[in-house]
Each structure stands twice: as structure tokens, then as C-alpha cells.
Enzyme design. Structure first.
Site, PDB file in Angstrom:
ATOM      1  N   CYS A 304       0.804  -1.233   0.000  1.00  0.00           N
ATOM      2  CA  CYS A 304       0.000   0.000   0.000  1.00  0.00           C
ATOM      3  C   CYS A 304       0.829   1.272   0.000  1.00  0.00           C
ATOM      4  O   CYS A 304       0.784   2.046  -0.956  1.00  0.00           O
ATOM      5  CB  CYS A 304      -0.912   0.004   1.222  1.00  0.00           C
ATOM      6  SG  CYS A 304      -2.223  -1.206   1.094  1.00  0.00           S
TER       7      CYS A 304
HETATM    8  N1  LIG Z   1      -1.909  -6.696   2.188  1.00  0.00           N
HETATM    9  C1  LIG Z   1      -2.277  -5.657   2.907  1.00  0.00           C
HETATM   10  O1  LIG Z   1      -1.779  -5.441   3.995  1.00  0.00           O
HETATM   11  C2  LIG Z   1      -3.359  -4.708   2.420  1.00  0.00           C
HETATM   12  C3  LIG Z   1      -3.976  -3.862   3.337  1.00  0.00           C
HETATM   13  C4  LIG Z   1      -4.997  -3.024   2.923  1.00  0.00           C
HETATM   14  C5  LIG Z   1      -5.352  -2.999   1.578  1.00  0.00           C
HETATM   15  N2  LIG Z   1      -4.717  -3.802   0.683  1.00  0.00           N
HETATM   16  C6  LIG Z   1      -5.143  -3.748  -0.711  1.00  0.00           C
HETATM   17  O2  LIG Z   1      -5.993  -4.854  -0.976  1.00  0.00           O
HETATM   18  C7  LIG Z   1      -5.829  -5.325  -2.323  1.00  0.00           C
HETATM   19  C8  LIG Z   1      -5.446  -6.783  -2.314  1.00  0.00           C
HETATM   20  O3  LIG Z   1      -4.195  -6.919  -1.658  1.00  0.00           O
HETATM   21  P1  LIG Z   1      -3.655  -8.301  -1.122  1.00  0.00           P
HETATM   22  O4  LIG Z   1      -2.489  -7.967  -0.261  1.00  0.00           O
HETATM   23  O5  LIG Z   1      -4.746  -9.133  -0.563  1.00  0.00           O
HETATM   24  O6  LIG Z   1      -3.157  -8.964  -2.497  1.00  0.00           O
HETATM   25  P2  LIG Z   1      -2.727 -10.493  -2.732  1.00  0.00           P
HETATM   26  O7  LIG Z   1      -1.825 -10.482  -3.910  1.00  0.00           O
HETATM   27  O8  LIG Z   1      -2.278 -11.100  -1.450  1.00  0.00           O
HETATM   28  O9  LIG Z   1      -4.096 -11.203  -3.118  1.00  0.00           O
HETATM   29  C9  LIG Z   1      -4.800 -10.953  -4.269  1.00  0.00           C
HETATM   30  C10 LIG Z   1      -5.373 -12.279  -4.768  1.00  0.00           C
HETATM   31  O10 LIG Z   1      -6.222 -12.002  -5.884  1.00  0.00           O
HETATM   32  C11 LIG Z   1      -6.041 -13.030  -6.854  1.00  0.00           C
HETATM   33  N3  LIG Z   1      -6.515 -12.471  -8.120  1.00  0.00           N
HETATM   34  C12 LIG Z   1      -5.908 -11.615  -8.956  1.00  0.00           C
HETATM   35  N4  LIG Z   1      -6.734 -11.275  -9.954  1.00  0.00           N
HETATM   36  C13 LIG Z   1      -7.891 -11.906  -9.751  1.00  0.00           C
HETATM   37  C14 LIG Z   1      -9.119 -11.934 -10.431  1.00  0.00           C
HETATM   38  N5  LIG Z   1      -9.337 -11.197 -11.523  1.00  0.00           N
HETATM   39  N6  LIG Z   1     -10.092 -12.731  -9.955  1.00  0.00           N
HETATM   40  C15 LIG Z   1      -9.898 -13.470  -8.835  1.00  0.00           C
HETATM   41  N7  LIG Z   1      -8.747 -13.480  -8.143  1.00  0.00           N
HETATM   42  C16 LIG Z   1      -7.757 -12.688  -8.583  1.00  0.00           C
HETATM   43  C17 LIG Z   1      -4.578 -13.346  -6.781  1.00  0.00           C
HETATM   44  O11 LIG Z   1      -4.307 -14.634  -7.295  1.00  0.00           O
HETATM   45  C18 LIG Z   1      -4.314 -13.254  -5.270  1.00  0.00           C
HETATM   46  O12 LIG Z   1      -4.528 -14.491  -4.632  1.00  0.00           O
HETATM   47  C19 LIG Z   1      -4.775  -4.416  -2.934  1.00  0.00           C
HETATM   48  O13 LIG Z   1      -5.407  -3.345  -3.592  1.00  0.00           O
HETATM   49  C20 LIG Z   1      -4.031  -3.871  -1.728  1.00  0.00           C
HETATM   50  O14 LIG Z   1      -3.433  -2.623  -1.987  1.00  0.00           O
HETATM   51  C21 LIG Z   1      -3.745  -4.685   1.082  1.00  0.00           C
END
Ligand SMILES: NC(=O)c1ccc[n+]([C@@H]2O[C@H](COP(=O)([O-])OP(=O)(O)OC[C@H]3O[C@@H](n4cnc5c(N)ncnc54)[C@H](O)[C@@H]3O)[C@@H](O)[C@H]2O)c1
Length: 465
Positions: A304
Site C-alpha cells: 500500500c
Molecule cells: N496486504 C495488505 O496489507 C493490504 C492492506 C490493505 C489494503 N490492501 C489492498 O488490498 C488489495 C489486495 O491486496 P492483497 O495484499 O490481498 O493482495 P494479494 O496479492 O495477497 O491477493 C490478491 C489475490 O487475488 C487473486 N486475483 C488476482 N486477480 C484476480 C481476479 N481477476 N479474480 C480473482 N482473483 C484474482 C490473486 O491470485 C491473489 O490471490 C490491494 O489493492 C491492496 O493494496 C492490502
């Protein structure tokens, strides 16, 4: 009954089905929370490997207890994962938790959100609540998602089964050629933005007890969204629109970015002036109002904070607006790994050694303590610079067994023993994992560069940030 009334009554009876799109750090804990509350939950995941792991009750996210995942998958049968996106038509709500990275030009890569919207448009049924949780720039929900979902719903057989009855009742010869119907917002679906605030590794605040901000496009959407999220989240804070909620998320993260950059800049100056920045912060913290402590380090990481300014910049440009302070903060942080490399090479120099040919052991590649996430971690960049200058790089991280750096160098975690510490010309403390035995490290290392203030009592062989 209207679509809205039907859905609200389903939710009241606990008969709704929740779809979570993307089962990563954000999506899987959210899915588990709904499933724990007894709501039937389907996770839609592009990766078959992850979907299979979940369906076998195997956890891969640190913040979820293995037993809890097994319970909802194997015993309660409230959570399952699938790669079959046509099953979105079984869901009453679709919550999108896909990645929002930067592309190779450091511009927002919206392809994951776009792909999720296309799948939703093509597969959802009428009366679906849709909420984006991924971090993004303000206006995404209304200006990017809404038209995409409507457009792709024209390819949805369920939208097209809604041809006007009057047309169907006409004799074949008088019928109009079928037009592609689309689902309509506020009638067939409701759109909202509700940013995820998960803080990996945080033992006090998790998905359920962290208040959740939500902005829907209409009053109906707000009412439905609140009823849905209330099952998994204790406290929903409503704002007037998705773009307000989108800006809230960016504000929270940019606030951290700017303050971390400020303290990093102060730390660099303090270092030159032989002032201990950690002592300065402890003293400043005694002020009971108007000061919040942020701590210096080798740079920012994670999914982020390093990325958000680029998302904001993207939209600010459209409004011909220059984000000068945020840009300055971003630049300071981007340079931190390089400053840290210089710090390390100076430490070696004092020991009459060059980086070139020296054994350099990095302790911790995760971007923050006690988690297994190395995305955008500053440690990886310092390792890249060091290897590029001829240093012999190794690392140990109890949470991450192997990593690929930004420059595609591959490393495997070595064991942390007396021997590995003693054979390193320099040990660099890059992540303050609780597992690190600081006394042991200090005792067996020839030279330490401590970028996280892990060693309170310094010494001749310890250089601090
Ligand atoms: N990790 C954190 O601490 C955090 C905190 C707050 C917000 N976010 C935000 O949340 C969002 C997700 O982050 P994350 O850390 O969970 O990412 P991540 O990479 O851990 O998980 C995303 C998942 O989505 C899957 N994916 C990708 N495209 C897809 C699709 N079209 N359909 C279905 N599945 C799909 C991927 O295979 C993956 O498993 C991002 O925008 C991030 O900025 C993350």
C-alpha cells in the site's frame, strides 16, 4: 417485492451468499470472517493452487489461524473456493479484493480490477451488491467500474433473459431483433467502495474489530451494504459516496508515507550531526498532545504505502494538480535503500574492507516485523545494490524461505547460527522480527549495521541508522 427488499429479507434470514474475489492477504481473512459468522461464502480465485489449498482446509495467510480455516471449510462447510467464475451468479454480494500494483512505468495497473468487473458483468445475477476493497485512486468505482460492469452485463445470459415481456408476446414476425440488455445500477446491482484496512501481524486489530468505512453510490446501496458487512465487521462508518471512501484510504496511507519520510529525513541529518534520532523520538513522545511517533528505517514496503502516491498522482494529473509535498515524501523514501547501502559501505570501510568481495548477511527481508510478506521490501533493494557492487549476499528470515529481488536475483534463507554470523563481514538488521535473538546476534557478529534500532546498547561494532 423489489430486488432490494428481496435481498434485505435474504440477509435477515442469513440466506445470502457472499462472493469474495481474490483470496490473498485481504480477501481470505474477510472470507473467513463471513464464513465464521455462518454466512455461505464462495471465494473466487484465479490461482488454482490457492483455491485447492483452501478447499483442502490448508491455510497460507499468517493472520488466519489454521484451525479456524479448517473449521469453516471442513466442519461448518460455510467456505469454499473456486476458479469457476460463472458461479458468481450464485452470489448476492461480490466483494473485490484483487491486487492494485503499478505497471512498469509506475502507473496504476488497473487490469486486475478491470478483469474482476468483466467477470462480474458477464456472470452475476440481478440483485447483487458489489463492493471494491482494493486500494485505488478516487473515482475508480464510479468512473471505471460502473460502465465496465454495465457494458459486460450485455453478454450476461441472465441480463438478456430480461427481454421486455411485450416483445416476447408479439407474434414472431412483429418482434424487434433482440437488443443486448444490460443490468442497471440501483435496480439490478448496487456499487460501493469499502477499503480494507488489514494490518498484517497486528494482534489487537483484525478484520472484524477494525472499523470499516463504506461509501455506496446510492441510498439503497448503502442500506444493503451495511446489512451485508454487519455480519462480518463490528463497526461500519458510512460516508456519502465511493469517492469519499476512496480518498479516505489514500489519506490514511499517505499520512503514513509523509510522516515516515519526515522521520527518515530527520534521521539522515541527525546521523550526520551525531545526534541519536531514537533518543530524540523517545523525548518527543513525552508530549501528551500534537505529536505521534513514527520511526525511521531502511524505507517503506508492502502493498500500500509505497504505491498509493502513484495512484493519487494519476488522478491529480487529470485535475492538473501538482502533489508537491507527497512527491517529495515519495522521493525521500525511494532513496532510503541507497542511503542505507552507503551507511553499510561506510561501516565496512571503517573495518578496512570493501563491499566488493565481502560477505554480507541481511537479517529480515519482510517489509515489516513478524509477517511473511516481502513485497516492495526495502531490504530487497539494498540486497540488489550490494550484490551489484560485488558484495556476497546472503539473508536469513524466519518467515520467508526464499525471495526474488527486484532485479530478479534469487536467494534462499540461510540458517541463523554462530557460524553464519561469524563468517559475515557485516550483518545488516533490516527487519525487526521478534524472533531475532539480539544478544546472540551481537555476541557472534563482527560488524552490525542496525537499521531498526534493535540493539539498544550499541558498541564499537554496531552502527545505527
Ligand atoms: N496486504 C495488505 O496489507 C493490504 C492492506 C490493505 C489494503 N490492501 C489492498 O488490498 C488489495 C489486495 O491486496 P492483497 O495484499 O490481498 O493482495 P494479494 O496479492 O495477497 O491477493 C490478491 C489475490 O487475488 C487473486 N486475483 C488476482 N486477480 C484476480 C481476479 N481477476 N479474480 C480473482 N482473483 C484474482 C490473486 O491470485 C491473489 O490471490 C490491494 O489493492 C491492496 O493494496 C492490502
Amino acid at each position: 417485492m423489489t430486488n432490494k427488499e428481496t435481498l434485505l429479507s435474504k440477509i435477515a434470514k442469513n440466506d445470502e451468499v457472499i462472493g469474495i474475489i481474490g483470496l490473498g492477504y485481504v480477501g481470505l481473512p474477510l472470507a473467513v470472517n463471513f464464513a465464521e459468522a455462518g454466512v455461505k461464502t464462495i471465494g473466487f480465485e484465479k490461482s488454482k493452487e490457492k483455491a485447492d489449498l483452501i478447499n483442502s482446509g490448508t491455510n497460507y495467510i499468517g493472520d488466519i489461524r489454521d484451525a479456524v480455516l479448517r473449521e469453516v471449510v471442513v466442519n461448518k462447510l460455510t467456505l469454499e473456493a473456486t476458479t469457476d467464475f460463472t458461479r458468481m451468479k450464485e452470489c448476492d454480494a461480490l466483494l473485490i479484493c484483487v491486487p492494485t500494483p503499478l505497471d512498469k512505468f509506475r502507473k496504476p495497473d488497473m487490469s486486475y480490477i478491470e478483469s474482476a468487473c468483466i467477470d462480474i458483468g458477464k456472470n452475476m445475477k440481478s440483485a447483487t451488491f458489489i463492493s471494491l476493497e482494493s486500494t485505488t485512486y478516487p473515482t475508480t468505482t464510479e468512473d471505471l467500474m460502473l460502465p465496465l460492469i454495465e457494458e459486460y452485463s450485455k453478454q450476461n445470459p441472465l441480463a438478456n433473459s430480461q427481454q421486455p415481456i411485450t416483445n416476447r408476446q408479439q407474434p414472431a414476425a412483429n418482434r424487434q431483433p433482440p437488443t443486448a440488455n444490460s443490468f442497471k445500477h440501483d435496480k439490478d446491482f448496487w456499487l460501493a467502495y469499502s477499503p480494507e484496512r488489514v494490518d498484517p501481524g497486528n494482534k489487537d486489530y483484525h478484520t472484524r474489530n477494525t472499523p470499516k468505512v463504506m461509501g455506496a453510490m446510492t441510498k439503497n446501496g448503502m442500506e444493503i451494504g451495511e446489512a451485508i458487512y454487519n455480519k462480518a465487521i463490528d463497526n461500519i462508518y458510512k460516508v456519502s459516496s465511493p469517492r469519499v471512501a476512496e480518498m479516505v484510504k489514500i489519506l490514511e496511507n499517505t499520512y503514513r508515507l509523509v510522516n515516515i519520510s519526515l522521520i527518515n529525513e530527520m534521521a539522515l541529518l541527525a546521523g550526520k550531526m551525531d545526534i541519536n534520532i531514537w533518543e530524540v523520538i523517545e523525548a518527543a513522545k513525552t508530549k501528551p498532545f500534537g505529536f505521534q511517533a513514527f520511526y525511521p528505517g531502511p524505507g517503506i514496503g508492502g502493498h500500500c504505502i509505497p504505491l498509493d502516491p502513484f495512484y493519487l498522482e494519476h488522478i491529480a494529473k487529470k485535475y492538473d494538480f501538482d502533489l508537491s509535498m507527497i512527491n517529495a515524501a515519495g522521493h525521500i523514501n525511494m532513496r532510503m535503500p541507497h542511503y542505507m547501502y552507503i551507511k553499510m559501505s561506510r561501516a565496512l570501510n571503517l573495518d578496512k574492507k570493501a563491499v566488493n568481495g565481502s560477505n554480507i548477511l541481511f537479517l529480515g527481508v519482510a517489509y515489516k516485523p513478524n509477517i511473511n510478506d516481502a513485497r516492495e521490501s526495502p531490504a530487497l533493494e539494498i540486497m540488489d545494490i550490494t550484490a551489484h557492487k560485488g558484495g556476497i549476499v546472503t539473508y536469513h528470515d524466519p518467515y520467508i524461505s526464499n525471495v526474488k529481488t527486484n532485479k530478479a536475483r534469487f536467494f534462499e534463507s540461510v540458517e541463523l547460527t554462530k557460524e553464519t554470523l561469524a563468517s559475515a563481514d557485516c550483518v545488516v538488521l533490516t527487519t525487526n522480527h521478534k524472533d531475532f535473538d539480539v544478544k546472540f546476534i551481537k555476541q557472534h557478529s563482527k560488524l552490525i549495521v542496525d537499521m531498526r534500532n534493535m540493539i539498544e546498547e550499541g558498541g564499537a561494532n554496531v552502527m545505527k541508522l
